[in-house]
Each structure stands twice: as C-alpha cells, then as structure tokens.
Design a protein around this motif. Structure first.
Motif, PDB file in Angstrom:
ATOM      1  N   LEU A  65       0.826  -1.206   0.000  1.00 18.72           N
ATOM      2  CA  LEU A  65       0.000   0.000   0.000  1.00 18.72           C
ATOM      3  C   LEU A  65       0.863   1.259   0.000  1.00 18.72           C
ATOM      4  O   LEU A  65       0.579   2.216  -0.721  1.00 18.72           O
ATOM      5  CB  LEU A  65      -0.912  -0.011   1.223  1.00 18.72           C
ATOM      6  N   CYS A  66       1.936   1.225   0.788  1.00 12.69           N
ATOM      7  CA  CYS A  66       2.788   2.410   0.890  1.00 12.69           C
ATOM      8  C   CYS A  66       3.500   2.696  -0.430  1.00 12.69           C
ATOM      9  O   CYS A  66       3.574   3.867  -0.864  1.00 12.69           O
ATOM     10  CB  CYS A  66       3.813   2.223   2.003  1.00 12.69           C
ATOM     11  N   ARG A  67       4.029   1.648  -1.051  1.00  7.93           N
ATOM     12  CA  ARG A  67       4.794   1.841  -2.286  1.00  7.93           C
ATOM     13  C   ARG A  67       3.897   1.824  -3.523  1.00  7.93           C
ATOM     14  O   ARG A  67       4.347   2.155  -4.608  1.00  7.93           O
ATOM     15  CB  ARG A  67       5.868   0.756  -2.404  1.00  7.93           C
ATOM     16  N   ASN A  68       2.633   1.410  -3.340  1.00 10.87           N
ATOM     17  CA  ASN A  68       1.661   1.344  -4.443  1.00 10.87           C
ATOM     18  C   ASN A  68       2.217   0.558  -5.622  1.00 10.87           C
ATOM     19  O   ASN A  68       2.151   0.964  -6.772  1.00 10.87           O
ATOM     20  CB  ASN A  68       1.251   2.743  -4.899  1.00 10.87           C
ATOM     21  N   ARG A  69       2.795  -0.567  -5.308  1.00  9.06           N
ATOM     22  CA  ARG A  69       3.280  -1.463  -6.337  1.00  9.06           C
ATOM     23  C   ARG A  69       3.168  -2.907  -5.832  1.00  9.06           C
ATOM     24  O   ARG A  69       3.200  -3.137  -4.612  1.00  9.06           O
ATOM     25  CB  ARG A  69       4.723  -1.161  -6.720  1.00  9.06           C
ATOM     26  N   PRO A  70       3.010  -3.817  -6.754  1.00 14.46           N
ATOM     27  CA  PRO A  70       2.814  -5.209  -6.322  1.00 14.46           C
ATOM     28  C   PRO A  70       4.049  -5.743  -5.599  1.00 14.46           C
ATOM     29  O   PRO A  70       5.182  -5.410  -5.944  1.00 14.46           O
ATOM     30  CB  PRO A  70       2.575  -5.963  -7.635  1.00 14.46           C
ATOM     31  N   GLU A  71       3.795  -6.537  -4.604  1.00 18.27           N
ATOM     32  CA  GLU A  71       4.844  -7.273  -3.909  1.00 18.27           C
ATOM     33  C   GLU A  71       4.626  -8.764  -4.160  1.00 18.27           C
ATOM     34  O   GLU A  71       3.478  -9.224  -4.168  1.00 18.27           O
ATOM     35  CB  GLU A  71       4.802  -6.991  -2.404  1.00 18.27           C
ATOM     36  N   LYS A  72       5.717  -9.492  -4.347  1.00 16.36           N
ATOM     37  CA  LYS A  72       5.601 -10.933  -4.639  1.00 16.36           C
ATOM     38  C   LYS A  72       6.463 -11.727  -3.668  1.00 16.36           C
ATOM     39  O   LYS A  72       7.503 -11.250  -3.212  1.00 16.36           O
ATOM     40  CB  LYS A  72       6.033 -11.242  -6.070  1.00 16.36           C
ATOM     41  N   MET A  73       5.994 -12.932  -3.403  1.00 23.20           N
ATOM     42  CA  MET A  73       6.764 -13.852  -2.584  1.00 23.20           C
ATOM     43  C   MET A  73       6.308 -15.278  -2.881  1.00 23.20           C
ATOM     44  O   MET A  73       5.195 -15.493  -3.382  1.00 23.20           O
ATOM     45  CB  MET A  73       6.586 -13.552  -1.089  1.00 23.20           C
ATOM     46  N   GLU A  74       7.179 -16.214  -2.617  1.00 20.31           N
ATOM     47  CA  GLU A  74       6.832 -17.628  -2.783  1.00 20.31           C
ATOM     48  C   GLU A  74       6.542 -18.223  -1.415  1.00 20.31           C
ATOM     49  O   GLU A  74       7.269 -17.979  -0.447  1.00 20.31           O
ATOM     50  CB  GLU A  74       7.971 -18.409  -3.452  1.00 20.31           C
ATOM     51  N   ILE A  75       5.452 -18.986  -1.347  1.00 16.53           N
ATOM     52  CA  ILE A  75       5.035 -19.609  -0.087  1.00 16.53           C
ATOM     53  C   ILE A  75       4.852 -21.093  -0.331  1.00 16.53           C
ATOM     54  O   ILE A  75       4.121 -21.515  -1.254  1.00 16.53           O
ATOM     55  CB  ILE A  75       3.721 -18.999   0.443  1.00 16.53           C
ATOM     56  N   LYS A  76       5.499 -21.897   0.495  1.00 15.97           N
ATOM     57  CA  LYS A  76       5.371 -23.342   0.398  1.00 15.97           C
ATOM     58  C   LYS A  76       4.328 -23.826   1.390  1.00 15.97           C
ATOM     59  O   LYS A  76       4.420 -23.544   2.590  1.00 15.97           O
ATOM     60  CB  LYS A  76       6.723 -24.023   0.667  1.00 15.97           C
ATOM     61  N   VAL A  77       3.332 -24.541   0.884  1.00 18.95           N
ATOM     62  CA  VAL A  77       2.267 -25.095   1.724  1.00 18.95           C
ATOM     63  C   VAL A  77       2.220 -26.595   1.476  1.00 18.95           C
ATOM     64  O   VAL A  77       1.762 -27.047   0.423  1.00 18.95           O
ATOM     65  CB  VAL A  77       0.895 -24.467   1.412  1.00 18.95           C
ATOM     66  N   GLY A  78       2.725 -27.363   2.428  1.00 22.13           N
ATOM     67  CA  GLY A  78       2.792 -28.804   2.206  1.00 22.13           C
ATOM     68  C   GLY A  78       3.748 -29.097   1.062  1.00 22.13           C
ATOM     69  O   GLY A  78       4.900 -28.656   1.046  1.00 22.13           O
ATOM     70  N   LYS A  79       3.245 -29.825   0.057  1.00 15.41           N
ATOM     71  CA  LYS A  79       4.058 -30.155  -1.100  1.00 15.41           C
ATOM     72  C   LYS A  79       3.896 -29.149  -2.227  1.00 15.41           C
ATOM     73  O   LYS A  79       4.540 -29.283  -3.269  1.00 15.41           O
ATOM     74  CB  LYS A  79       3.691 -31.559  -1.610  1.00 15.41           C
ATOM     75  N   LYS A  80       3.021 -28.139  -2.026  1.00 17.32           N
ATOM     76  CA  LYS A  80       2.763 -27.152  -3.071  1.00 17.32           C
ATOM     77  C   LYS A  80       3.536 -25.863  -2.794  1.00 17.32           C
ATOM     78  O   LYS A  80       3.817 -25.507  -1.644  1.00 17.32           O
ATOM     79  CB  LYS A  80       1.267 -26.857  -3.176  1.00 17.32           C
ATOM     80  N   VAL A  81       3.848 -25.171  -3.898  1.00 17.55           N
ATOM     81  CA  VAL A  81       4.509 -23.873  -3.804  1.00 17.55           C
ATOM     82  C   VAL A  81       3.636 -22.866  -4.554  1.00 17.55           C
ATOM     83  O   VAL A  81       3.247 -23.100  -5.711  1.00 17.55           O
ATOM     84  CB  VAL A  81       5.924 -23.914  -4.420  1.00 17.55           C
ATOM     85  N   TYR A  82       3.300 -21.759  -3.877  1.00 22.21           N
ATOM     86  CA  TYR A  82       2.465 -20.728  -4.486  1.00 22.21           C
ATOM     87  C   TYR A  82       3.296 -19.470  -4.706  1.00 22.21           C
ATOM     88  O   TYR A  82       4.102 -19.066  -3.843  1.00 22.21           O
ATOM     89  CB  TYR A  82       1.279 -20.371  -3.590  1.00 22.21           C
ATOM     90  N   LEU A  83       3.104 -18.828  -5.865  1.00 23.00           N
ATOM     91  CA  LEU A  83       3.639 -17.500  -6.109  1.00 23.00           C
ATOM     92  C   LEU A  83       2.521 -16.526  -5.732  1.00 23.00           C
ATOM     93  O   LEU A  83       1.466 -16.486  -6.378  1.00 23.00           O
ATOM     94  CB  LEU A  83       4.036 -17.324  -7.575  1.00 23.00           C
ATOM     95  N   VAL A  84       2.725 -15.774  -4.672  1.00 19.39           N
ATOM     96  CA  VAL A  84       1.681 -14.906  -4.119  1.00 19.39           C
ATOM     97  C   VAL A  84       2.008 -13.454  -4.456  1.00 19.39           C
ATOM     98  O   VAL A  84       3.119 -12.974  -4.203  1.00 19.39           O
ATOM     99  CB  VAL A  84       1.575 -15.093  -2.591  1.00 19.39           C
ATOM    100  N   THR A  85       1.038 -12.781  -5.066  1.00 13.49           N
ATOM    101  CA  THR A  85       1.181 -11.370  -5.445  1.00 13.49           C
ATOM    102  C   THR A  85       0.271 -10.523  -4.572  1.00 13.49           C
ATOM    103  O   THR A  85      -0.939 -10.811  -4.450  1.00 13.49           O
ATOM    104  CB  THR A  85       0.830 -11.162  -6.924  1.00 13.49           C
TER     105      THR A  85
END
Length: 631
Positions: A65-85
C-alpha cells in the motif's frame, strides 16, 4: 472500520470458484475475503476470515500500500509452492492477494538447475564453442570449435563482434537481441537459436552464458558456450512425430473395445491413417479365403465417389477386388511404396469410371505372423508423399493388423464360448444322474461343473462351491487321509496332483471325515487334466466313487481275521502245552512198564500205571489238531 458483514457483501463479486487462491485484506492485515482455493494459505498463516494476518505477512501488505506497487513472494504449503502477489487498491485501502500454484514450475526449475549444473561441469571439459565476451561486447576469447560449428574462423569473430548476431536465423534474431538486452551482470540465462553456416546450412545451438568477475569483484564480462543441438532438435521433431503416431495407435487400441462391428473398427483405424499421413481418402482391405481382397473400411470420400457401373449399367460400390494394380502390388510384394505420379507407375491399371482422380498414392501391407493379410492404402496428400509419411503409416500398420486380428479372435472366442456353453449343458445332463461324484475344475481352480452326487458325498452346498477355488478349500472342514489312514498332504490330493504334474491319477483311495456328520466317507478318486496345445491346463475332470460301505466291510473283515488269528494262536498254545504234558506222562508210563517187566515194581506202582493209562485215554478222547494224532 467497516463492519465485517458489509465487508463480506462488498467482496461478493470475487470469483469464489477461481481455481487459484484469491484473498482481500484490509490495510491493517484483517482478512476480508477468501475463496475456497485460498484455504491452504489461511491454514499456513494460522488465521481465518475476519482475523489479522501474521505480522510478517501484514508488513508485506502495508509495504504494497505504501509503495503502491505489487509485492511478490513464494510460499510453500505442504508439497505445493504458491507465487503470491500482493496488489494494492489505494481507493479501497485494501490489498488483494492472488496466488498461483507453481509447484510444477518449481520442480521443472529444480530439474533445469540440476541440468544446468551438469551442463556446466561437462562444458568445462568438452570442445564446445566456448567464448569470453568483454563488458564492451567484444570477444576476448573464442574456442577453435567455432569454425567447424559455423564455418567462420576465430579471427573473423574477433574482428567482427557482430558476426554472431549476423549469422543467427532471421526468425530467431529478435529473440536473441531481446535476450542480450534483458541480460544483466548478475543474470544467468540461456537461449536456443538457429544460425546459418558459411555453407548455408541451418544448425541449432544452445547458448548459455553467465557473468564473471575479476579478483576485485568488478564485472569482467560474460563467459558462455554455444553447443550444437541440431541432432537433438531433429530428434525432438522425430519424437513429436512419433508421439503423434503413438497417440493414433493408442486411439486405435481404445476403439477395439468401443467398436461394435468390424466395420466400425476399420473406420477408426482408417481415420488415424488419413490423419497421420494428411491424405484425402483411402481404404483398408484384407485378403479373403477366396483369393480376393475385401473392404474392411473405406473413407467417406471413396464411398461418395467410388461408384462403378456393373454389367447392367447400374452404379454399385465395389467390395471385392482382384489382386492387381497399385494396391495389389503392395499385397503381392509385401512391401510399402509411394508414388506421386500414379498414372505413370508400371503397376498402374488405370482408373475405372467413377473413381476419384488419383494424384498420389501410398500403400503399406498389413502383416500378421510374417504373412501379408491385407493393406492400408491412402491417396492425394497435398504436396505428395515422401519417406516420412511412409514410415508413419508403417508404424501404425502393425497396430491395425493386430486390432483387426484381435477382433477376429474375439469373435471366434465368443463363438467358442457359445459352443462351450452348449457342451457344458450336454455334459451336465450326462452326469446329472450318475451315482459317482463328478467335478470339472478350470485352469483358475474354479469348480466349473459338478453333479448332485458330489454334493451329497461331501455334504457341501452349491452356494459353498459357487465362488470357491480348489486352492481356497479349508481343509479344517475335513480330515483327509490315504487308504492306510495317514494324513494326506494338500499337494498329494488327486486334483492338486493333476494341476501340478499335468498327469492323470487313477483310482486313489482317500478318506474324508465330515465333522457335520461325525463320520468318515471313503472315495475312489480319479483325476485327469485336459491340456491346451501350449501345455497349459484347460480343465481337470475328477470323479469320486463312494466306497464307504466296501471300505467298512473290508475293515470289519480285517478285524474278524485278526480276532480269529489271535484265538487260533491261543488254542494252539493250549494244545502244545497239553501235548508236552502227555509226552511226559507217556514217558513215565513207559518207565513203569519197563520196571514191571523186570519184576521190580511194587504194589503202588501198579496203581500208578493204571492211573496213567486212564489219563492217556482221556487225552486221546479230547478234540485236537490232526498233527497231534498218534501214528
């Protein structure tokens, strides 16, 4: 803060059935909305809708919100990996969180990373086209392999830094330039492209480069290699082609089950042949016992156009063909061939009236067990045929021959099953009233046929035998012994013996104790296996004759004989004892008579002699064996 109920209503427009995770979060980290796919993320973060995200996630929300630009990170849940924006929505003072499942991509990246690592190790020790490009884009080093790879010498590349870009195929040059533009000193990447050699040959190369730094950590350019992957690319093309063929073959085999008739199956096979070769029309024919070729399938175009006139002037669809012409040549020679000028081919017999124009022809024989049984013929491919289409059609021909043969075998099997059922009914009627028990056991050990006498002998019901196999029999139900009363091993049972040895066994006596009746039943058993041509068991015929009464009579007679023998032994012993006593008496009498003869006996001796004579007379009057009679 807006009440949770209103928040939820405001989020109704979110796609609840989106297969990817979607969440909406207030600026303070409170979860406003989550679709079903986002539940694993909520569980991973340990929150529910209406609760605040963990501080580490809340900080990312606040930063977006402060930078008004998307932030991304990878999150591992069990055996799955999500790219979260994290996508900020300033007007609504909230952040939408979008997740994408990149598990497969991560696996591929890991495999690619491992592949790159192996490639670098190998590249350091191979004669690939190696290079070192300085920060200014000029080559500082190029391995001598560049010349056999491209036709251009090392000096030509050193003198002309743009030579590599110039010889890249025009269709790939823009992608390469974009690749170079996107590259950065800390960026490792690769690309594949085509070049045109000095001789005009097109070759594929895999280009890999990575930054290098000097001892002070300053960027010193990039080191890389170009590996000739032309053969691999050609192989990939062949693999794609073969995959298309395999898909066709699999589709053919899947239609074996679905097709109700041989015609439907033939049409399915022909459609694949037309698709694989890109042909306009075609047909599948097989050799009949009458020496003519018969249609298995014919494409719709052929059905529409291939009408010929009979002797009366009427149109008809040909079905039976003599073995001649182009298609006959395939059958006669048992070899594939193609021609893009059918009319000039030496085997051509011309076209009958009504036949479609033939611009090109490809024929492949159908071979089963080394014998040509038919052929696939296709025609009129745009641009004509070459060896590639011939190889493709040859690749699916065995599958076509196999499924057509399988269909025939299936039809023959159904006919055989029908005849077998009739035979079984006749056999059942034949053994129904036999006093001996009869059972037929199939190759799997199932009790295929049995008569009432068998059920009666062993006191077992049809329901018990219906879903039972010989190897499933519970021997705890009975005690099974041989004729001498010794326990019979399971493998020694006549049926098992026939199954294992594949040899008949005649007239074996076995006894079975039936606990339900608390009695023994004795049977005379014979078993004989009927074998298939390959030596495997087709069926085992086993008969059981109830000899319980005979066995019991034999046992009673045996006991009587043993008792009689014992009594004879006892009587003989008594007689032997009496005989010894008599002999002793006779000896005493003889001595007395001798003494009387010489005049030395006293009065008492005479009385004793008289007593001995009386005892001898009594003994002789008693019954005794003939061998005791005095001579």
């Amino acid at each position: 803060m807006e009440p949770y109920g209103k928040m939820k209503a405001r989020m109704e427009h979110f796609p609840a059935k989106n297969p990817n995770p979607v969440l909406s979060v207030e600026k303070d980290g409170t979860v406003l909305y989550s679709n079903e796919a986002a539940k694993p993320l909520l569980i991973e973060w340990g929150v529910e809708i209406g609760e605040k995200l963990p501080s580490r996630i809340g900080d990312i929300v606040e930063g977006a919100l402060c930078r008004n630009r998307p932030e991304k990170m990878e999150i591992k849940v069990g055996k799955k990996v999500y790219l979260v924006t994290f996508q900020s929505l300033l007007e609504e003072e909230c952040v939408n969180i979008y997740g994408f499942d990149i598990s497969d991509q991560k696996v591929l990246e890991e495999k690619l990373r491992e592949s790159e690592e192996k490639y670098r190790i190998v590249a350091d020790n191979t004669f690939d086209w190696e290079f070192w490009e300085g920060p200014d884009g000029r080559f500082l080093y190029i391995s001598p392999f560049c010349e056999p790879a491209t036709g251009y010498a090392v000096r030509e590349f050193m003198d002309n830094p743009d030579l590599l870009r110039e010889i890249i195929h025009s269709d790939d040059r823009q992608a390469f330039l974009q690749y170079k533009h996107d590259a950065s000193p800390g960026h490792h990447s690769d690309i594949e492209f085509r070049i045109i050699t000095k001789d005009g040959e097109i070759r594929w190369f895999h280009h890999l480069c990575h930054p290098i730094f000097d001892g002070k950590g300053c960027y010193a350019g990039s080191r890389g290699s170009n590996r000739d992957i032309t053969e691999r690319k050609q192989e990939e093309q062949r693999v794609r082609r073969y995959n298309r063929i395999l898909e066709g073959i699999n589709w053919i085999f899947s239609n074996v089950v679905q097709a109700k008739t041989e015609e439907e199956l033939g049409e399915a096979c022909l459609s694949i042949a037309l698709e694989v070769t890109g042909s306009e029309f075609g047909f599948i024919i097989e050799m009949g016992a009458d020496g003519l070729l018969h249609d298995v399938a014919k494409s719709e175009l052929a059905w529409e156009r291939c009408r010929m006139y009979d002797g009366t002037g009427h149109l008809y669809l040909p079905r039976d063909y003599p073995v001649h012409g182009l298609y006959g040549s395939v059958i006669i020679n048992g070899k594939s061939f193609f021609t893009n000028d059918p009319q000039s081919h030496p085997d051509s017999r011309g076209l009958p009236e009504g036949h479609p124009l033939l611009r090109s022809f490809l024929g492949v024989p159908l071979i089963q067990d080394g014998k040509t049984i038919g052929s696939i013929a296709v025609a009129n491919r745009e641009g004509g045929y070459n060896h590639e289409q011939q190889e493709d059609l040859e690749a699916i021909a065995p599958a076509v021959a196999q499924v057509l043969q399988r269909r025939k075998v299936e039809q023959e099997r159904k006919l055989a099953e029908k005849e077998l059922k009739v035979s079984e009914l006749r056999f059942k009627a034949l053994v129904q009233d036999l006093e001996s028990g009869v059972v037929l056991i199939d190759a799997e050990g199932k009790f295929a046929i049995y008569n009432p006498a068998l059920l009666q002998i062993f006191d077992i019901s049809e329901q018990e035998l219906e879903h039972m196999k010989i190897q499933d029999l519970n021997w705890d139900m009975w005690d099974v012994v041989d004729k001498d009363g010794n326990a019979l091993r399971f493998e020694s049972h006549p049926i098992q013996y026939a199954r294992i040895s594949r040899k008949p066994l005649k007239n074996q006596v076995i006894g079975v104790r039936r606990y339900s009746h608390e009695d023994w039943v004795w049977t005379l058993v014979s078993s004989e296996p009927l074998l298939n041509p390959d030596g495997s068991i087709n069926i085992i015929i086993c008969t059981f004759t109830d000899i319980t009464q005979l066995k019991n009579t034999e046992d009673a007679l045996k006991i009587a004989n043993e008792t009689l023998e014992e009594k004879v032994k006892e009587r003989t012993a008594e007689l032997e004892k009496a005989y010894i006593s008599l002999k002793e008496s006779e000896k005493g009498l003889a001595e007395a008579q001798r003494m009387a003869h010489i005049g030395k006996l006293q009065a008492g001796t005479k009385e004793q002699s008289r007593f001995m004579v009386i005892q001898r007379k009594k003994f002789l009057e008693r019954p005794h064996p003939s061998w005791l009679h005095p001579i």
